[in-house]
Design a protein around this motif. Structure first.
Motif, PDB file in Angstrom:
ATOM      1  N   LEU A 172      24.698 -16.871   5.171  1.00 22.50           N
ATOM      2  CA  LEU A 172      25.376 -17.553   4.333  1.00 22.50           C
ATOM      3  C   LEU A 172      26.562 -17.629   4.343  1.00 22.50           C
ATOM      4  O   LEU A 172      27.191 -16.457   5.322  1.00 22.50           O
ATOM      5  CB  LEU A 172      25.170 -16.978   2.243  1.00 22.50           C
ATOM      6  N   TYR A 227      21.846 -23.785  -1.609  1.00 19.36           N
ATOM      7  CA  TYR A 227      20.356 -22.626  -1.389  1.00 19.36           C
ATOM      8  C   TYR A 227      19.430 -22.074  -1.567  1.00 19.36           C
ATOM      9  O   TYR A 227      19.423 -21.632  -2.735  1.00 19.36           O
ATOM     10  CB  TYR A 227      21.228 -21.621   0.111  1.00 19.36           C
ATOM     11  N   HIS A 281      17.935 -27.771   1.090  1.00 17.30           N
ATOM     12  CA  HIS A 281      19.741 -27.648   0.893  1.00 17.30           C
ATOM     13  C   HIS A 281      20.376 -28.776   0.208  1.00 17.30           C
ATOM     14  O   HIS A 281      19.801 -29.837  -0.001  1.00 17.30           O
ATOM     15  CB  HIS A 281      20.509 -28.061   2.126  1.00 17.30           C
ATOM     16  N   ARG A 305      15.332 -20.799  -0.689  1.00 18.40           N
ATOM     17  CA  ARG A 305      15.128 -20.743   0.444  1.00 18.40           C
ATOM     18  C   ARG A 305      13.267 -20.057  -0.392  1.00 18.40           C
ATOM     19  O   ARG A 305      13.263 -19.255  -0.995  1.00 18.40           O
ATOM     20  CB  ARG A 305      15.037 -19.487   0.840  1.00 18.40           C
ATOM     21  N   ILE A 352      14.052 -23.901   4.792  1.00 19.04           N
ATOM     22  CA  ILE A 352      15.078 -23.398   3.020  1.00 19.04           C
ATOM     23  C   ILE A 352      15.486 -25.330   3.044  1.00 19.04           C
ATOM     24  O   ILE A 352      15.935 -26.005   3.712  1.00 19.04           O
ATOM     25  CB  ILE A 352      16.349 -23.172   3.497  1.00 19.04           C
ATOM     26  N   ASP A 405      18.565 -16.084   7.471  1.00 21.58           N
ATOM     27  CA  ASP A 405      19.456 -16.855   7.146  1.00 21.58           C
ATOM     28  C   ASP A 405      21.424 -16.184   7.024  1.00 21.58           C
ATOM     29  O   ASP A 405      20.817 -15.149   6.689  1.00 21.58           O
ATOM     30  CB  ASP A 405      19.768 -17.038   5.104  1.00 21.58           C
TER      31      ASP A 405
END
Length: 568
Positions: free
Chosen positions: A349, A462, A473, A464, A471, A347
């Motif tokens: 960000l 986000y 959204h 997870r 993940i 991931d």
């Protein structure tokens, strides 16, 4: 009661014994360059792995855990659960509780159906282990209610027992139910002194039916460390720490083809294990959960992933690795893989963070959402959790509602409700995750959370749950007091569900039936992530949780945090 975020050092550690690590891969006859080639080949193929561990000679030769996943992160292993159940059967056979010819009817006479009672009486333990029971429970059966044993007994037939292989999850649930009836213990209780404690594993979480019987074919959570120890025990013929844990003779039969499956890349199916040939066998879970054992090379590889599509890139990479090991003469120079293996985050960000004046308007106010009717009618109310985390569970949670945000300088507290569960997590607003632990759908999850404003009216969350594959959204679009909520999963729900489509096709014998099943399947996929509509209420409510020390989690600090955790 909402639960505050926990630091990583407060997270549950499941492994009381760690596997020894080789100083370098070459110490156990594995070329460093071959490890690099395996990892690069997976990434070149967009194979979405979370953790890879390579073992040889009883030691970990190399490992790669992609942030935010770690060696101590419990991870859903799906059908690897079947391999664990198979080991429980092998132990129970040795202890005399049952045999491979024990029938369901002997153990559960009260569930023998009036219709086809004689045929039902022929289903033996060996048929359940080899997926040849002849029974076909509906893939759409509601696991949130009802007696699973009765559902199985009353399900349709596709063949006589022992005649035809079909991959049916519930076959393995029935093995768990039989072990519980015969031993007086759940499988988790039964395995604690026989498997988990000898492996140095605290009894892991395993999803159950409403009566507490393990699902058997799915629902087990293992850390990569735990999973690696289990696989290494299998590769060593059922031995770990010098102790025979799973009977050797049983495991020899379990790891050889007992039935043909019709798959070209594999020779057959044993007792909940897939086989390549007499030397190679595997435990395999959907979406890339793999335990690969090579008997003739003292080689074991485990992978925990969130892939859609084929496992072929992993198998090809492992076979290439095996070829390199076979030809390794010890002269190749070792290379330091620390940075290469330790800096491969999954991931990333957004780092260009913007804030919105709307934060002042929505701060500590409640957002109420209308229940999506269609999603509830099909039994999959939308959740903060990915659908793959809850679709086979007895508690699906869902109908996420009463969103509330408490904004701070670098993070926000996000509280919401699903059913009778209220959860609260931290969301980093500075391009970094925060860790929280919640109980949702009756399961304990560690959630890495972050958020950013895509524009002044759109807040992107986000989320997870690292025990899971995906993940989530969540996008909230504000327009005055109206709020529109859209959600998506990565990997996408469409791709995730396409990987289980073959199971749906098995339910139907005719073309019209398969077409109907496909339409039903596609409707679930389209309805399960609906656009939800909500209202921002005027009343300001108290902040959901009290202040606490803030924990920032980012890739460059992950290794340090793990070390600190182990030292405590």
């Amino acid at each position: 009661m909402a639960e505050a975020a926990l630091t990583r050092s407060e997270a549950i550690v499941y492994d009381t014994v760690k596997l020894p690590r080789a100083a370098c891969p070459e110490e156990v006859g594995v070329p460093s360059s071959a490890v690099r080639e395996l990892i690069e080949s997976l990434e070149d193929a967009d194979y979405n792995y979370h953790s890879i561990m390579i073992m040889r000679g009883g030691k970990v030769a190399a490992e790669c855990h992609r942030f935010p996943f770690s060696v101590n992160t419990p991870h859903i292993v799906y059908s690897i659960s079947k391999s664990v159940t198979s080991c429980a059967v092998g132990i129970a056979v040795e202890e005399g509780y049952l045999t491979l010819d024990t029938t369901i009817a002997e153990v559960f006479p009260e569930f023998v159906p009036e219709k086809d009672a004689e045929k039902f009486g022929k289903i033996r333990v060996r048929h359940l282990l080899t997926m040849t029971s002849g029974k076909m429970p509906s893939y759409f059966a509601d696991k949130t209610k009802g007696e699973w044993i009765r559902q199985y007994a009353e399900s349709k037939w596709y063949a006589e027992p022992g005649e035809e292989f079909r991959y049916i999850n519930e076959n393995i649930y029935m093995l768990c139910a039989m072990i519980r009836r015969l031993t007086g213990q759940t499988v988790s209780e039964y395995l604690t002194p026989r498997l988990w404690e000898p492996l140095g594993i605290e009894t892991p979480y395993w999803e159950t039916d409403e009566n507490g019987t393990e699902s058997g074919g799915w629902g087990l959570f293992l850390t990569p460390e735990s999973f690696a120890k289990f696989a290494l025990m299998l590769q060593q013929g059922g031995v770990f720490g010098g102790k025979q844990i799973v009977p050797k003779m049983y495991l020899e039969k379990a790891s050889l083809p007992q039935v043909a499956t019709g798959e070209s890349s594999r020779t057959g199916y044993g007792y909940c294990f897939w086989t390549f040939n007499e030397f190679e066998y595997m435990g395999v879970g959907v979406y890339g959960q793999v335990a690969y054992m090579r008997k003739d090379m003292d080689l074991c590889v485990i992978a925990l992933s969130g892939i859609t599509g084929s496992n072929d890139p992993l198998y090809d990479g492992i076979h290439a690795l095996a070829d390199r090991i076979r030809n390794f003469d010890g002269t190749e120079k070792a290379e330091d893989l620390t940075d290469f293996l330790g800096n491969r985050p999954l991931d990333v960000l957004p780092q260009e963070i913007q804030r919105s004046p709307l934060e002042q308007t929505i701060h500590n106010k409640v957002i109420r959402f209308a229940k999506p009717i269609a999603a509830n009618l099909i039994g999959f109310p939308p959740s903060v959790l990915p659908l793959v985390a809850v679709y086979m569970t007895k508690d699906r949670a869902g109908n996420m509602d009463r969103f509330q945000f408490d904004f701070h300088e670098n993070y926000a507290l996000f509280q919401w409700r699903e059913g009778d569960e209220v959860c609260c997590i931290r969301l980093g607003l500075d391009g970094k995750y925060r860790i929280s632990r919640v109980t949702l759908a009756g399961t304990r999850y560690t959630i890495y959370g972050a958020a950013d404003w895509e524009d002044e009216e759109t807040l992107h969350l986000y989320i997870r749950p690292v025990e899971c594959l995906c993940i989530r959204h969540l996008l909230l679009k504000f327009s005055g007091k109206k709020v529109e909520l859209t959600s998506r999963t990565e990997p996408s729900l469409e791709n995730i569900m396409s990987d289980v489509r073959f199971t749906v096709d098995q339910m139907f014998h005719t073309r019209p039936g398969r077409e109907f099943g496909g339409m039903l399947f596609d409707s679930i996929r389209k309805i399960a992530e609906p656009t939800m509509h909500g209202d921002l209420l005027d009343k300001v409510e108290k902040a959901p949780v009290s202040e606490e020390e803030e924990k920032i989690v980012e890739p460059e600090t992950a290794e340090k945090t793990e070390t600190e955790e182990e030292s405590e």
